[in-house]
Structures are given as C-alpha cells and as structure tokens.
Scaffold this motif. Structure first.
Motif, PDB file in Angstrom:
ATOM      1  N   LEU A   9       3.047  -3.514  13.790  1.00 23.18           N
ATOM      2  CA  LEU A   9       3.763  -3.167  12.556  1.00 23.18           C
ATOM      3  C   LEU A   9       4.660  -1.965  12.625  1.00 23.18           C
ATOM      4  O   LEU A   9       4.445  -1.034  13.204  1.00 23.18           O
ATOM      5  N   THR A  22       6.149  -7.610   6.822  1.00 23.73           N
ATOM      6  CA  THR A  22       4.987  -7.989   6.148  1.00 23.73           C
ATOM      7  C   THR A  22       4.981  -8.397   4.680  1.00 23.73           C
ATOM      8  O   THR A  22       4.442  -9.437   4.356  1.00 23.73           O
ATOM      9  N   TYR A  32      -1.266  -4.745   1.684  1.00 19.82           N
ATOM     10  CA  TYR A  32      -0.733  -4.671   3.233  1.00 19.82           C
ATOM     11  C   TYR A  32      -1.931  -3.892   4.027  1.00 19.82           C
ATOM     12  O   TYR A  32      -2.032  -4.244   5.218  1.00 19.82           O
ATOM     13  N   THR A  33      -2.851  -3.376   3.354  1.00 20.58           N
ATOM     14  CA  THR A  33      -4.058  -2.698   4.057  1.00 20.58           C
ATOM     15  C   THR A  33      -4.837  -3.929   4.508  1.00 20.58           C
ATOM     16  O   THR A  33      -5.544  -4.084   5.513  1.00 20.58           O
ATOM     17  N   GLN A  70      -3.414  -5.646   7.389  1.00 16.45           N
ATOM     18  CA  GLN A  70      -3.756  -5.261   8.732  1.00 16.45           C
ATOM     19  C   GLN A  70      -5.313  -5.561   9.228  1.00 16.45           C
ATOM     20  O   GLN A  70      -5.469  -5.850  10.443  1.00 16.45           O
ATOM     21  N   SER A 118      -6.401  -7.471  12.615  1.00 15.61           N
ATOM     22  CA  SER A 118      -7.415  -6.916  13.432  1.00 15.61           C
ATOM     23  C   SER A 118      -8.714  -7.956  13.770  1.00 15.61           C
ATOM     24  O   SER A 118      -9.246  -7.913  14.991  1.00 15.61           O
TER      25      SER A 118
END
Length: 319
Positions: A156, A102, A118-119, A122, A126
């Motif tokens: 991940l 990542t 990082y959030t 993700q 999605s």
C-alpha cells in the motif's frame, strides 16, 4: 442474515459495477470450502474430501490473523475479473501483480471508503497472504498436492501529507494465477453477489452457480453435502436452521431454493433458476386450464349427442 441491499446506495452512479466489468470466479474454488463463513476470527482448520475421495482441501489459519473469509475472497474475484477483461482485450502477458488504488478496489467490490474500510481492507489482504491451503486439486490422479496462500504479497502506498492510502499492488500466488488464466476456468457470477451479507448465503450461491448453472429442472443437493461443500462449522441442527432462514428470505441472486427430499428420503435443497420456476408454474396453470377446457368440450359434445338421440327417439315415437 439480512436481505440483499447495497451498503453504499449513494455510490450507485459511480461504482464500476459488473455491467462494465463482468464478475468472474474460479469454478474449482466455488464448489469447495476454501474460506471461513464468519467474520470473527476463525482458527479451526477446514478439512474437506469429495464423496469419491479424489479431491481434498485443507485450510489452516495463522493465529495472528485468522483464516481468510468469504468476504476477503471478493478481492480475488476482482482480480479474476480484471485479468479476464485483459484476456478478452488481447493482452498476451497477463500480469500476476495487479496495480490499482484502494479507493477503486473498495468501490469495485461495493464497500465503503471510510477509514474503517481501509483498515479492514489491509486486514483482509493479510489474511489472504497468510492463510495456508493444501489441496489435491488439478492433480488428483497423480496423488500429488499443492500448498499455497492466496496472495504472494501486497503493498500500500500512503500519502505522506495525509497518511491516507493511495496506490496498491496485489501479487497473486502462482496457483491462483494459473487457475484464473486457464481456459474455461472461470464462471460469470451475478453482480448482486457482493450485496449478500451472510457468509452462508454467499457460499450457497457459489455452490449453486457452479452446479445448478442454467440447467432445466434445477439441481438437488443433500443438505449434509451442502454443509460439507460450504465448510460450515455449525452443528447440523443449527445449519438446517440457517439454511431455512435463507430459503424464507429468498434473496439469492438467480436461484430459488426449496426444501425437498432425495429418492432415498434424505433432506435436500432444490435450486432452480428464478425464471424457470415461474415459467414452470405458468406452464402448469395453462396445462390445467387446457385440460379443463377439453373436459368441458367433451362434456358438451356428449350432451349434444344425447340431445340428438333423444330428439330422434321422440320423432320416431311420434310416427
């Protein structure tokens, strides 16, 4: 829409910029509206049909995630760039699943590496997996269509001690993978593309890169067609306002933009290579200077001829 700037200036010495990995994107995706241009969740479908009616695209979002955005597409650009590098290195079996970290991915697409980044990564993965695309591209004459998501899956790996993300895998959908590995399917993009902060800015650059390329004289596109190609859901008046703001800021990599009109009088935008525009202006100035010099020389010769004639007449009269 703001000026181009690096959101992580302290990383300049360490980010593997596209000097090392040339930035690549798929031609057929660049010129059509496949992504949301806004960061807020978009659920309204994108529906596009080319002027000749042959090529069409419909993009739909899953309510839980929203539609994949043009910033999410940076991950696909990274994947295309990596696969292109592998192809150039002579790798025969190009993988559909790519493995990285990542941290490396975020740096490669010029993002920060904090917890929020990082959030957001993700969430982007999605959206890329759940957004549904239907299109006639690649088989318009057979009247067939394809339906797919951008990714077939992703994973991940999380550090058990710190609970921080480490390794990750991205599996491209077959439609995306085939588009990347096909011959002459990719175009090189300017590395500063990742620094464009506005969704419409990004869409306009991609469209210009596909159509204007490096052709002399530039490329003219009707404003309404540009709006359709970008997939903007803004009303025409608001779209025109945003477009003029981009033109005034003049931050697009490679190209300058000028408002103009078509032969029929419709509002349009002229895209020209930055070097070509300056060269044309210099050529015009030099040409004007040459014409002024030629007029001066012609006037001087005529004045000299008149003086000679007057001298001859004067000498003749004296005799």
């Amino acid at each position: 829409m703001s000026k181009r700037r690096d959101p992580n200036p302290t990383f300049d010495l360490f980010i593997p910029l596209m000097n090392d990995l040339p930035l690549k994107d798929q031609r057929e995706v660049m010129e059509r509206p496949f992504f949301s241009l806004q960061k807020r969740k978009r659920l309204k479908p994108i529906e596009y049909r080319s002027p000749d009616g042959e090529a069409w695209v419909k993009v739909e979002a899953m309510p839980a995630y929203g539609m994949a955005t043009i910033w999410d597409a940076d991950i696909l650009i990274w994947a295309a760039s990596v696969l292109n590098r592998m192809k150039e290195q002579g790798v025969n079996d190009l993988p559909r699943t790519l493995t990285t970290t990542t941290y490396d991915l975020l740096r490669a697409i010029r993002r920060g590496t904090g917890g929020r980044d990082y959030t957001e990564l993700q969430a982007a993965l999605s959206r890329l997996e759940t957004t549904s695309i239907r299109t006639s591209l690649r088989a318009p004459k057979r009247r067939t269509e394809a339906q797919f998501g951008w990714l077939d899956g992703w994973s991940l790996e999380v550090d058990p001690a710190t609970e921080q993300p480490r390794g990750m895998t991205i599996t491209l959908s077959n439609w995306v993978y085939e588009g990347i590995v096909s011959e002459r399917s990719l175009l090189t993009m300017h590395a500063d593309y990742f620094l464009l902060t506005g969704g419409l800015e990004r869409a306009v650059y991609r469209i210009a890169r596909k159509h204007a390329g490096s052709q002399r004289g530039g490329w003219t596109c009707r404003v309404e067609l540009l709006r359709e190609k970008a997939g903007s859901d803004a009303q025409p008046k608001e779209f025109n306002r945003m477009l003029r703001k981009i033109i005034e800021a003049d931050q697009l990599p490679e190209y300058t933009m000028t408002m103009t009109k078509t032969a029929e009088g419709a509002p349009a935008v002229l895209f020209e290579l930055r070097g070509a525009a300056e060269a044309a202006e210099l050529h015009a100035r030099l040409e004007a200077e040459r014409e002024r010099h030629e007029r001066y020389e012609a006037d001087r010769r005529r004045a000299g001829e008149v003086d000679d004639l007057m001298d001859r007449l004067a000498r003749g009269g004296a005799r």
